[in-house]
Structure formats: C-alpha cells, structure tokens
Design an enzyme around this catalytic site. Structure first.
Site, PDB file in Angstrom:
ATOM      1  N   THR A 108       0.820  -1.235   0.000  1.00 22.85           N
ATOM      2  CA  THR A 108       0.000   0.000   0.000  1.00 22.85           C
ATOM      3  C   THR A 108       0.842   1.268   0.000  1.00 22.85           C
ATOM      4  O   THR A 108       0.322   2.355  -0.242  1.00 22.85           O
ATOM      5  CB  THR A 108      -0.884   0.040   1.255  1.00 22.85           C
ATOM      6  OG1 THR A 108      -0.014   0.129   2.411  1.00 22.85           O
ATOM      7  CG2 THR A 108      -1.762  -1.193   1.365  1.00 22.85           C
ATOM      8  N   ASP A 203      17.910  -2.261   3.409  1.00 20.76           N
ATOM      9  CA  ASP A 203      18.469  -3.557   3.006  1.00 20.76           C
ATOM     10  C   ASP A 203      19.941  -3.431   2.641  1.00 20.76           C
ATOM     11  O   ASP A 203      20.754  -4.288   2.989  1.00 20.76           O
ATOM     12  CB  ASP A 203      17.681  -4.121   1.815  1.00 20.76           C
ATOM     13  CG  ASP A 203      16.359  -4.726   2.239  1.00 20.76           C
ATOM     14  OD1 ASP A 203      16.195  -5.030   3.442  1.00 20.76           O
ATOM     15  OD2 ASP A 203      15.484  -4.882   1.378  1.00 20.76           O
TER      16      ASP A 203
END
Ligand code: PRP
Ligand code: URA
Length: 209
Positions: A108, A203
């Site tokens: 979303t 990440d």
C-alpha cells in the site's frame, strides 16, 4: 516556508555517487552513510543560534560563543535513519535521540508505526528527523505528525535522496519543516522507489537482501 536545501558540496556528491553504485558492499555503503551523515549534520546546524558566555582562557577572561538553548534531538526513522546517527553524534555528542519505528507497507506504501521513544521535553528542543529516503513521504509525514503530537515545534528533516513527489507531499503536510537533501532525483517508479535512486537503503545498509 517550504524550504529545500540541496547540498552540492563535492564531498557529499562524490560519496552519494559511490552509494548509488549497486556493486558497493554493505560495509562500504554503511561507512559512506555515516560519513555523509556527518557532512549533512554540518549543513543542517549551520544557522543554530549562538550566545556569548564568559570563559577563562589560560591568559584572561573573555566572552566567547556557544550554541544557545537546549541540546538537539536527532530523530532517526528506523531502520535506515540510524545510518546517519554515528556521523552526526561524532559532531554533536551530547544530542538526545528519539527513535521512531516506522516502515512502509510494500503493497500500500502506507506508513506502519510500531515504536516511539524520545525525550519528554520535545517542545523546548530543535529536532532533526533523519531518514535517507524521502519517496512518497508517507513515513516522514507520519514521523513529524507523531513528534508534533508530543509537543515538537522546531523541526528539520534530513535525507540523502528525495523524489519530487515526496518533497511536494511532505511540504503540503508540513510546510514549516525545512528539508536538507543531497539530491532530488527524477521520480518514483510504479513500486514507489526513487529513480535512479540507490535501491532499498535499509536492506543495503544492513545486508538484509
Ligand atoms: C524506507 C526508508 C524510508 C521509507 C521511505 O524504509 O528508509 O523510511 O522507506 O519511503 P516513503 O517516503 O515512501 O515512506 P522502509 O519502509 O523500507 O523500512 P526499513 O528502513 O525498516 O527497511
Ligand atoms: N525506500 C527506500 O529505501 N528506497 C526507495 O527508493 C524508496 C523507499
């Protein structure tokens, strides 16, 4: 109102280019984030007010400037905002820290909040919100909303890369919070990533993908 400071300093631009390179190691990426954090800290604190205090040098008494007011608060948005922290704390070791646990739902793109811990007296301090990426600005907007609910008035936002869409959205919600960034990139892609960008900052910094 709606201030955006793009830091064109050659050291910042050079280090950002190294970070964008997809072959940069996790260790190198983290180190560069730390170094750019220090350089951006220098810029975001450039106009802090000073007051004169009396001190004793080895030769005589004199008046000399020091930063006025209460200590700064650095407010990193977890996870990636933490990458700026060590570099900034090297310059301002007595700053207080407010941790904001927020991640972006990948489907979303809405901000999901999971943690907050900061000093009680935010109303009396300058708060510098930290996150390398300003993409949709959902995370940064939620962070400033939470800080404001807890009394914060004097806020600044520091990032490494911003999307034009994110700058617009952030300033439509918080026009009085100036932004410092090393670059404003072209646009967001269909997944909400900044292009050309540098990928997923968290990440890459923590080696989780
Ligand atoms: C990244 C980044 C910002 C956010 C930016 O965090 O560090 O917090 O996305 O995107 P937005 O402007 O569209 O909100 P992420 O959600 O990947 O969380 P993480 O740092 O925990 O990996
Ligand atoms: N979060 C990131 O880490 N990178 C982007 O490009 C967008 C959001």
């Amino acid at each position: 109102m709606r201030e955006v400071h793009v830091i064109h300093h050659p050291l910042v631009q050079h280090k950002l280019t190294l970070m964008r390179d997809k072959s940069r190691s996790t260790r190198g990426f983290r180190q560069l984030m730390n170094e750019i954090g220090m350089l951006l800290c220098y810029e975001v604190t450039r106009d802090l007010p000073l007051e004169n205090v009396q001190i004793e040098t080895p030769l005589r008494t004199t008046m000399a400037p020091q930063i006025a007011g209460k200590k700064l608060v650095f407010a990193p948005i977890l996870r990636a905002g933490v990458g700026f922290l060590d570099g900034m704390l090297d310059l301002v070791p007595s700053a207080r820290i407010a941790h904001l646990g927020i991640y972006r739902d990948p489907a979303t793109l809405q901000a999901v909040e999971y943690y907050f811990k900061g000093p009680d007296d935010l109303a009396d301090r300058t708060i510098i919100v930290l996150d390398p990426m300003l993409a949709t600005a959902n995370s940064a907007t939620a962070a400033v909303d939470r800080l404001r609910e807890r009394g914060a008035k004097d806020l600044r936002f520091v990032c490494l890369l911003a999307a034009p869409e994110g700058v617009k959205r952030f300033h439509s919600a918080h026009p009085d919070v100036p932004i410092w960034t090393a670059a404003i990139d072209e646009r967001l892609d269909e997944h909400g990533y900044i292009v050309p960008g540098l990928g997923d900052a968290g990440d890459r910094m923590f080696g989780t993908k």
